[in-house]
Design a protein around this motif. Structure first.
Motif, PDB file in Angstrom:
ATOM      1  N   ASP A  69      -5.380  -7.676 -11.867  1.00  0.00           N
ATOM      2  CA  ASP A  69      -4.260  -6.952 -12.461  1.00  0.00           C
ATOM      3  C   ASP A  69      -3.200  -7.910 -12.996  1.00  0.00           C
ATOM      4  N   LEU A 206       3.256  -4.610  -5.615  1.00  0.00           N
ATOM      5  CA  LEU A 206       1.945  -4.421  -4.990  1.00  0.00           C
ATOM      6  C   LEU A 206       2.033  -3.414  -3.852  1.00  0.00           C
ATOM      7  N   ASN A 209       2.485   0.033  -5.398  1.00  0.00           N
ATOM      8  CA  ASN A 209       1.224   0.508  -5.981  1.00  0.00           C
ATOM      9  C   ASN A 209       0.243   0.920  -4.892  1.00  0.00           C
ATOM     10  N   SER A 350      -3.316  -0.157 -12.288  1.00  0.00           N
ATOM     11  CA  SER A 350      -3.627  -0.653 -10.940  1.00  0.00           C
ATOM     12  C   SER A 350      -5.135  -0.616 -10.689  1.00  0.00           C
ATOM     13  N   LEU A 353      -6.495  -3.539  -8.505  1.00  0.00           N
ATOM     14  CA  LEU A 353      -6.119  -3.314  -7.110  1.00  0.00           C
ATOM     15  C   LEU A 353      -6.978  -2.218  -6.494  1.00  0.00           C
ATOM     16  N   ALA A 421       4.339   4.767  -9.154  1.00  0.00           N
ATOM     17  CA  ALA A 421       4.340   3.324  -9.010  1.00  0.00           C
ATOM     18  C   ALA A 421       5.446   2.665  -9.799  1.00  0.00           C
TER      19      ALA A 421
END
Length: 423
Positions: A69, A206, A209, A350, A353, A421
């Motif tokens: 990402d 992070l 998310n 995302s 992730l 997010a």
């Protein structure tokens, strides 16, 4: 529908990467046989050394997704190909167990980033996602089958150092191809969605998310993937040993020149080959069937196949081979469905992730079934083992059913996650 030029370019690049990850992965056990004969080290110690290489393959999936990402999927895949090839060149120069350990750890770290990066690339760059997921899976199965076959064949007449170097050549060529490959990695997402690399990605982002993902349908998808990983790892780890132990194998004639190979080996390789067909059919069906519905159906089939295994062992070799073929087909047909479920229920920005968490569940948590299966086979019985395996499929099916029932609440999931997010 035919793939457009961007889809074809991404498919070729991702298929090469997926095939080579498994090409390297499955050749390592072949080298283990040679290393045990050459170095004065116990099987237990060498097993630990090999485990050091495989461990980062699963554990590194989550950081690999984060890096995808942040820095972009193509860059990560190129580094993966270069790193895996460099690792095997290190192995080709190794003259001690310590050097082998360094090469294997380097391979595990490099290989760990592929799945989150490759699947994120397909999910954001490909219009015909199901078709490319299918071909991508087939390429992985080809690597699984070809890696040990090529390694074993070359080792018949060549020193293992040279064989390790030769196995690195396809990875180097794929990296060079990737440097010149041209495609749009975000062609499949809306123009107003930022799915490109985020150089400013921070720890707080992070965390936000991740919270957004696990407050959504992805939490259910993650549990589904863990159950699939438990089934997959337990089955593929112990099935060769189980097949070797079946008395029904004793009467099968082996082709001339292959007397050292047991009949069960043919059945196991055949399972992997049939899996290519499962990958293709599963991928094509994701374009027609909702992910949750497909997952429910395939988990149900996998549970029945596990329960049926012990009774079928008394029906002869043909019945066992047929059942293993069915295992191979459905075991790999399910993969495009959960890969597509991640794409459906997560935001484009995302996606790396999301697939990082996915393969942490698949290869990381899923590997717990190796320990569970070993205990059950050693302390209980073959029937108990397949009952446990069937239980994993039932668990996955129940959560897939929950996802199916609740799917109406998750309409517009991508947009909702993106909003949360970014808040």
């Amino acid at each position: 529908m035919a793939l457009n030029s961007n889809d074809r370019s991404i498919a070729a690049f991702a298929m090469a990467g997926h095939a080579l990850v498994h090409w390297f992965e499955t050749s390592i056990p072949i080298f283990l046989v040679v290393w045990l004969a050459e170095f004065d080290v116990s099987v237990a110690v060498f097993g630990l050394v090999v485990a050091l290489g495989y461990a980062p393959f699963g554990i590194g999936a989550l950081p690999g997704g984060i890096l995808a990402d942040r820095y972009g999927t193509k860059r990560l895949i190129l580094l993966c190909l270069a790193g895996m090839s460099a690792a095997f060149l290190v192995l080709s120069l190794a003259n001690s167990i310590y050097a082998i350990a360094v090469g294997l750890v380097l391979w595990g770290v490099a290989a760990s980033v592929y799945h989150p990066a490759g699947l994120a690339l397909i999910s954001t760059g490909v219009e015909e996602r199901g078709t490319v997921f299918a071909w991508h899976g087939i390429a992985g199965n080809a690597g699984i089958a070809l890696g040990p076959f090529v390694a074993a064949t070359l080792l018949i007449g060549l020193d293992w150092h040279l064989v390790a170097a030769l196995l690195a050549v396809p990875g180097i060529l794929a990296a060079l191809y990737g440097l010149g490959a041209s495609f749009d990695p975000t062609a499949a997402v809306a123009d107003d969605v930022d799915a490109g690399p985020d150089e400013a990605l921070s720890a707080s982002t992070l965390l936000a998310n991740s919270r957004a993902l696990f407050a959504s349908a992805f939490a259910i998808v993650f549990v589904i993937v863990v159950f699939e990983g438990l089934y997959y790892r337990g089955m593929l780890t112990y099935l060769p040993e189980i097949l070797h132990g079946l008395e029904a194998m004793a009467g099968l004639a082996v082709p001339a020149g292959l007397e050292g190979i047991q009949p069960s080996d043919y059945i196991y390789v055949g399972l992997l080959v049939v899996g290519m067909g499962g990958q293709y059919v599963g991928g094509k069906l994701t374009e027609r069937i909702a992910p949750a519905r497909g997952l429910v159906g395939i988990f149900a089939v996998l549970a029945v196949l596990a329960v049926a295994f012990v009774p079928v062992t008394g029906m002869g070799l043909a019945a066992i081979a047929g059942l293993c073929g069915a295992f191979g087909f459905f075991l790999f047909a399910i993969q495009p469905f959960y890969q597509n479920a991640v794409a459906v229920y997560t935001p484009a920005d995302s996606r790396g992730l999301s697939y990082g968490y996915t393969y942490l569940g698949e290869f990381g948590f899923g590997s717990a079934s190796i320990a569970i299966g070993g205990f059950v086979l050693g302390e209980l019985s073959l029937t108990a083992f397949f009952a446990v395996i069937a239980g994993f499929a039932v668990g996955g099916g129940l959560f897939a059913g929950a996802l199916l029932v609740e799917s109406g609440r998750f309409v517009g999931t991508e947009e909702a996650l993106e909003t949360e997010a970014n808040d």
